[in-house]
Structure formats: structure tokens, C-alpha cells
Write a protein that holds these residues in place. Structure first.
Motif, PDB file in Angstrom:
ATOM      1  N   LEU A  86      -2.382  -1.601  -7.811  1.00  0.00           N
ATOM      2  CA  LEU A  86      -2.000  -1.782  -5.747  1.00  0.00           C
ATOM      3  C   LEU A  86      -1.267  -3.951  -6.566  1.00  0.00           C
ATOM      4  N   LYS A 103      -0.216  -7.523   8.661  1.00  0.00           N
ATOM      5  CA  LYS A 103       0.589  -6.605   7.530  1.00  0.00           C
ATOM      6  C   LYS A 103       1.919  -7.413   7.024  1.00  0.00           C
ATOM      7  N   HIS A 154       2.327   1.259  -3.724  1.00  0.00           N
ATOM      8  CA  HIS A 154       1.467   1.892  -4.805  1.00  0.00           C
ATOM      9  C   HIS A 154       0.759   3.552  -3.598  1.00  0.00           C
ATOM     10  N   GLU A 155       1.023   3.975  -3.417  1.00  0.00           N
ATOM     11  CA  GLU A 155       0.861   5.058  -2.719  1.00  0.00           C
ATOM     12  C   GLU A 155       2.008   6.235  -2.716  1.00  0.00           C
ATOM     13  N   GLU A 168       0.539  -1.266   0.095  1.00  0.00           N
ATOM     14  CA  GLU A 168      -0.556   0.071  -0.050  1.00  0.00           C
ATOM     15  C   GLU A 168       1.042   1.258  -0.031  1.00  0.00           C
TER      16      GLU A 168
END
Length: 162
Positions: free
Chosen positions: A79, A104, A67-68, A64
Motif C-alpha cells: 500500500l 479521503k 491497491h486492491e 486503497e
């Protein structure tokens, strides 16, 4: 007591160390060659994600987060592509995968032998050099198995006032 061995970084990672900069900065300059040397086809998306990964030195990212960063850098990737790329990089030894609490998955650009501090207050990982942790003993290893590596995560939090 079972002994552990250190897994060497891939030859491609060693090759770029000679550029005179930190290895991760050298990689940022020559991601295409690193991918080829690791057996991965250097697609535009892999090169772009590799540059984002390695340009900031050794670090820990989630899919994440990367991807950001890709979106902010105007790299058009989904993603799912980021996840796939991170796993491909891990499979060839360019990244190290860390599953913390099963909730995570982090990816570490530092593939050398080391451990981690987890700062629980802000969910941040920091490296601990491998030589600073000593594992005195491991349980007997089941037949047909060998230790791939030992990951130690030391959890930290801010001191509570008395």
C-alpha cells in the motif's frame, strides 16, 4: 476579482492522444513511454500500476482501491508503494489529487480543467466539464501567491420522499 488559468496536461499526455483512441486508453497501451516522457523511470511496479489506472478510462481512485485492484491482478506492491506512486504521478502531472473533506484523498486520471459531483450516498465522484461551472468571483489573493486552480465539488444525495 482574481482570474484562474487552466493548467495544461503534460506533453507526455498530449503525445499519446494521437493513437486514435481516448487518451486514457492510449496511455494504457504505452505507459512506459508516458513515464519516461514525464521524467519518471518506468519501473515494473509503476508500469503495472499505470496500466491498472488508465486501462479503464477516466476515473477516480483512492490508494486503497488501486491497491486492491493490484492484489486482484497479482501485482505484488505494498500500500505504501501505491501511495508513493500515486503521489509521483501527481507531481509530474499524470494525475490530479483531490482531497475531499480531508478524510479521503482521491486521484483523478482526468487532468483537464473540470469539477466534480460527489454522490454522498455511495461516496462516488463524477466529472463535471469545466465549462459547465462558472466561478463569478474569488477573494483577493494574498501577496506573493497565485491561484493554482479552483476545485468545485457539488454534493449530491438521493431525493428524499416527501
Amino acid at each position: 476579482m482574481a482570474e484562474t488559468t487552466t493548467t495544461a496536461a503534460p506533453a507526455a499526455y498530449d503525445r499519446v492522444v494521437d493513437c486514435g483512441l481516448r487518451p486514457s486508453l492510449c496511455v494504457a497501451r504505452d505507459v512506459g513511454a508516458l513515464l519516461r516522457d514525464s521524467g519518471l523511470r518506468p519501473t515494473r511496479q509503476r508500469i503495472a500500476l499505470g496500466r491498472l489506472l488508465y486501462a479503464k478510462g477516466d476515473r477516480h481512485v483512492t490508494a486503497e482501491i488501486l491497491h486492491e485492484e493490484a492484489m486482484r491482478a497479482r501485482v505484488p506492491v505494498s500500500l505504501a508503494t501505491v501511495y508513493n506512486t500515486l503521489h509521483q504521478f501527481t507531481e509530474v502531472g499524470l494525475l490530479r489529487e483531490l482531497a475531499i473533506d480531508g478524510s479521503k484523498t482521491w486521484f483523478d486520471t482526468n487532468v483537464t480543467d473540470h469539477h466534480h459531483f460527489l454522490v454522498e450516498d455511495d461516496n462516488r465522484l463524477m466529472d463535471i466539464p469545466g465549462a459547465h461551472i462558472e466561478v463569478a468571483a474569488l477573494p483577493d489573493i494574498p501577496d506573493g501567491m497565485e491561484v493554482a486552480r479552483v476545485d468545485v465539488v457539488v454534493r449530491l444525495r438521493k431525493k428524499r420522499e416527501a
